[in-house]
Design an enzyme around this catalytic site. Sequence first.
Site, PDB file in Angstrom:
ATOM      1  N   TRP A 248       0.792  -1.229   0.000  1.00  0.00           N
ATOM      2  CA  TRP A 248       0.000   0.000   0.000  1.00  0.00           C
ATOM      3  C   TRP A 248       0.825   1.281   0.000  1.00  0.00           C
ATOM      4  CZ3 TRP A 248       2.273   1.281   4.413  1.00  0.00           C
ATOM      5  CH2 TRP A 248       2.425   0.324   5.427  1.00  0.00           C
ATOM      6  N   ASN A 249       2.140   1.193  -0.023  1.00  0.00           N
ATOM      7  CA  ASN A 249       2.892   2.441   0.206  1.00  0.00           C
ATOM      8  C   ASN A 249       3.003   3.349  -1.022  1.00  0.00           C
ATOM      9  OD1 ASN A 249       4.510   0.473  -0.849  1.00  0.00           O
ATOM     10  ND2 ASN A 249       6.299   0.947   0.398  1.00  0.00           N
TER      11      ASN A 249
ATOM     12  N   GLU B 222      11.609  -4.194  11.736  1.00  0.00           N
ATOM     13  CA  GLU B 222      11.138  -3.210  10.762  1.00  0.00           C
ATOM     14  C   GLU B 222      10.083  -2.308  11.406  1.00  0.00           C
ATOM     15  OE1 GLU B 222      10.087  -3.207   6.088  1.00  0.00           O
ATOM     16  OE2 GLU B 222       8.828  -4.517   7.294  1.00  0.00           O
TER      17      GLU B 222
ATOM     18  N   GLY C 136       6.074  -6.969  -0.511  1.00  0.00           N
ATOM     19  CA  GLY C 136       5.322  -6.879   0.739  1.00  0.00           C
ATOM     20  C   GLY C 136       6.174  -7.339   1.897  1.00  0.00           C
ATOM     21  N   SER C 137       5.516  -7.791   2.946  1.00  0.00           N
ATOM     22  CA  SER C 137       6.235  -8.166   4.167  1.00  0.00           C
ATOM     23  C   SER C 137       6.959  -9.503   3.981  1.00  0.00           C
ATOM     24  CB  SER C 137       5.259  -8.266   5.326  1.00  0.00           C
ATOM     25  OG  SER C 137       4.324  -9.281   5.055  1.00  0.00           O
TER      26      SER C 137
ATOM     27  N   CYS D  14      10.235   0.756   1.534  1.00  0.00           N
ATOM     28  CA  CYS D  14      11.039  -0.434   1.860  1.00  0.00           C
ATOM     29  C   CYS D  14      12.481  -0.027   2.159  1.00  0.00           C
ATOM     30  CB  CYS D  14      10.983  -1.445   0.730  1.00  0.00           C
ATOM     31  SG  CYS D  14      11.398  -0.751  -0.872  1.00  0.00           S
TER      32      CYS D  14
ATOM     33  N   GLU E 122      10.276  -8.957  -3.195  1.00  0.00           N
ATOM     34  CA  GLU E 122      10.863  -7.724  -2.640  1.00  0.00           C
ATOM     35  C   GLU E 122      10.222  -7.528  -1.275  1.00  0.00           C
ATOM     36  OE1 GLU E 122      13.224  -6.207  -4.197  1.00  0.00           O
ATOM     37  OE2 GLU E 122      13.024  -7.344  -6.047  1.00  0.00           O
ATOM     38  N   LEU E 123      11.018  -7.684  -0.219  1.00  0.00           N
ATOM     39  CA  LEU E 123      10.420  -7.778   1.121  1.00  0.00           C
ATOM     40  C   LEU E 123      10.860  -6.641   2.036  1.00  0.00           C
ATOM     41  CD1 LEU E 123      10.846 -11.660   1.378  1.00  0.00           C
ATOM     42  CD2 LEU E 123       8.907 -10.372   0.480  1.00  0.00           C
TER      43      LEU E 123
ATOM     44  N   LYS F  61      -2.632  -7.623  -8.297  1.00  0.00           N
ATOM     45  CA  LYS F  61      -3.454  -7.660  -7.074  1.00  0.00           C
ATOM     46  C   LYS F  61      -2.910  -6.561  -6.162  1.00  0.00           C
ATOM     47  CE  LYS F  61      -4.363  -8.867  -2.972  1.00  0.00           C
ATOM     48  NZ  LYS F  61      -4.613  -7.769  -2.064  1.00  0.00           N
ATOM     49  N   PRO F  62      -3.613  -5.421  -6.098  1.00  0.00           N
ATOM     50  CA  PRO F  62      -3.135  -4.348  -5.214  1.00  0.00           C
ATOM     51  C   PRO F  62      -3.516  -4.647  -3.770  1.00  0.00           C
ATOM     52  CG  PRO F  62      -5.170  -3.683  -6.293  1.00  0.00           C
ATOM     53  CD  PRO F  62      -4.878  -5.085  -6.768  1.00  0.00           C
TER      54      PRO F  62
END
Length: 501
Positions: free
Chosen positions: A137-138, A363, A210-211, A266, A232-233, A161-162
Site C-alpha cells: 500500500w505504500n 522493521e 510486501g512483508s 522499503c 521484494e520484502l 493484485k493491489p
Amino acid sequence: MSETITIRCPSDGREVGRVATLDTTQVRQRIDALREAQAEWEAMGPRGRAHHLYRWRDWLLANEQHLADVLQSETGKPRAEATIEAPLACDFINYFARNAERFLQDSRRKPHGPLGLPKKLLTLRRPYAVVGVISPWNFPLAMPTMDVVPALAAGAAVALKPSEVTPLSALELARGWREIGAPAVFDVLTGPGTTGAALVESVDFVQFTGSTATGKAVAQQAAARLIPYSLELGGKDPAIVLADADLDRAVEGIAWGGLFNAGQVCVSIERVYVEAPIYDQFVARLSDRVQRLRQGADDRHFRFDVGPLATPAQRDLVETQVIDAVNSGAKALAGGNRGARGNFFEPTVLVDVDHSMACMSEETFGPTLPVMKVADAAEAIRLANQSPYGLSATIWTGNPEAAIRLARHLQVGAVNVNDALSNLFNFALPHSGWKSSGVGSRFGGADGVRKYTRQQAITVPRSSLMKRELLWYPYGPRKGKFVSRVLRLITARGLARFIAR
Ligand code: NDP
C-alpha cells in the site's frame, strides 16, 4: 453477489471508495481471459507493445492531477509525494518501452566445441504467459507499475493484485489501459490476501512486494506449483554517518530518507549510526530539522511534508516501538506521539537507543529515526550487518571512494553514498534484497525485462545436404567404432585421443 471492501482516507477515516472482493473462481476466470489474449500481445513484438505503452504514458500524464487526487484519498500522502508517482511510472515506461527490443533480442551462440559445429545455435526470449504482480500500500501507483511495465514490455499478460488498503490507484491504471484501446492483457484483481493467494494459484510467475512473512507464504505456494517467483520484502536500512561528512547534506538527506512517505518505504532509513566526534552536533541538527517538518492532511496546495500511516494498525506498531524504546531508556528529541486524529504519528528522532530495542532491530515502516553513537566506521558496519534484513544502506562521508570500500563489507543489496533511496530511481541498477529482504531483483537494465521471460534454445542444421545425423539409426559395428573414435578424438586430450587405456 461479491463482497466489497471499503477504502478509507488515513488522514480522517472518511470513506473514499469501495471495491469488489474477487473469489478464487473469479480470479481464475479473469486470468484465463488474460492467458487467451497474451499470444497476440507476444506476437506483436517489442515495438508493437511499446506503441501501447507510450499511449499509456500519455494517458497517465493527461490524468496526472486526478491520479494524485486518488492517491491522496487512499493514502493521505502530501501533495508533493502524490504528484511524483505518475511521472515516475512514465519514467519506467519510457525506459522499458525504449529498450525492450534490445533487451529481448534473439541471441546467436557460438558452438561449445567441434561437436556443436554442424548446427546454428540461437536463444529466444519467450515471456511467461501470465505474470501475477502483488503489491503493498505504500506507493499504490508507482510501485505496481515498476513490475507491470517491464512484464508487459516482455510480452506477458499481467494480473495485478493491489493491497486491499489502496486499490483505487491500481483501478485507475486499468481504466487508463482500457481507455487507450490497448489489448486486454492487463487486469486488476481486487480483494484481500485470499485474492492474492488465488492469483498465485493461476499465474505462471509471481512478482511479490510486501512483508517478509507474506513473502514466505507466497514462495511456498509458488514452490508447490513449480512456478518461479521474485520477492521484494522488508528492510531495516542503516545510515552510517562518518566524521568527515557534509553535515548539512547528511541531516537533510537522512531526514528525508527516513521520513519520506511517513517512513513507509522499503528502503527508508530506519536506523542511524553516527561517529562519535560529530554525534552531538548531528542529533541536535537532525532533531531541529525534524521538528520543523509540517505534518497534516494535505490538499492540492502542497502545504504539508509528512502524512499519516496507511492503517491504524501500522500507526499502533510505530507507537508501540516508540513507547517500548522510551520505557527502556531512549529519549525522543523530536516527536514521539500519535496524532490527535487519523493515523498520524509525529516524525520522531530517538536517541540513547540500542539493538535490544525493537525500534533498532525490527522493521518499523514509520516516521522514526533512532540514532546511535559509534566509535568508528568498523563498529558502524558491524552493527549495520547485525540484522536479518539486507535491503539497502546509506553512507555519508566526504570521501566517496572510502564509502565504496566500506560498501564491500555491508550485507545489503544496494548502498547509496551521500543520498537516500536513489538506487530505486536508477532502473539500470538492480533493486534486490539480500537475506530476509528478498529473492531475485527488479530493474537492473536488461534483467528487469528478461526476468519475465524463459530462454528457448533453437538448433538448426547448417547444411541441408546430410540426410542423417551421425548418432541416428542404423547402429552397427563399423559405424559404432567410427563414432566412438570420433568422439574420443574430440573429447580426450593428448595421447588419450588415439589410445584407449
Ligand atoms: P503484506 O505482506 O501484508 O501485503 C503485501 C501484498 O500481499 C498485499 O497486496 C496483500 O493483500 C497481499 N497478500 C496478503 N496475504 C497474501 C497471501 N497469503 N497470498 C498472496 N498475497 C497476499 O505487506 P504490506 O502491504 O503490509 O506492505 C508493507 C511491507 O511491504 C513492508 O514489510 C515493506 O518492507 C514491504 N515492502 C517492500 C518493498 C521492497 O521493494 N522490498 C517495497 C515496499 C514495501 P492485502 O493488503 O489485501 O492483505
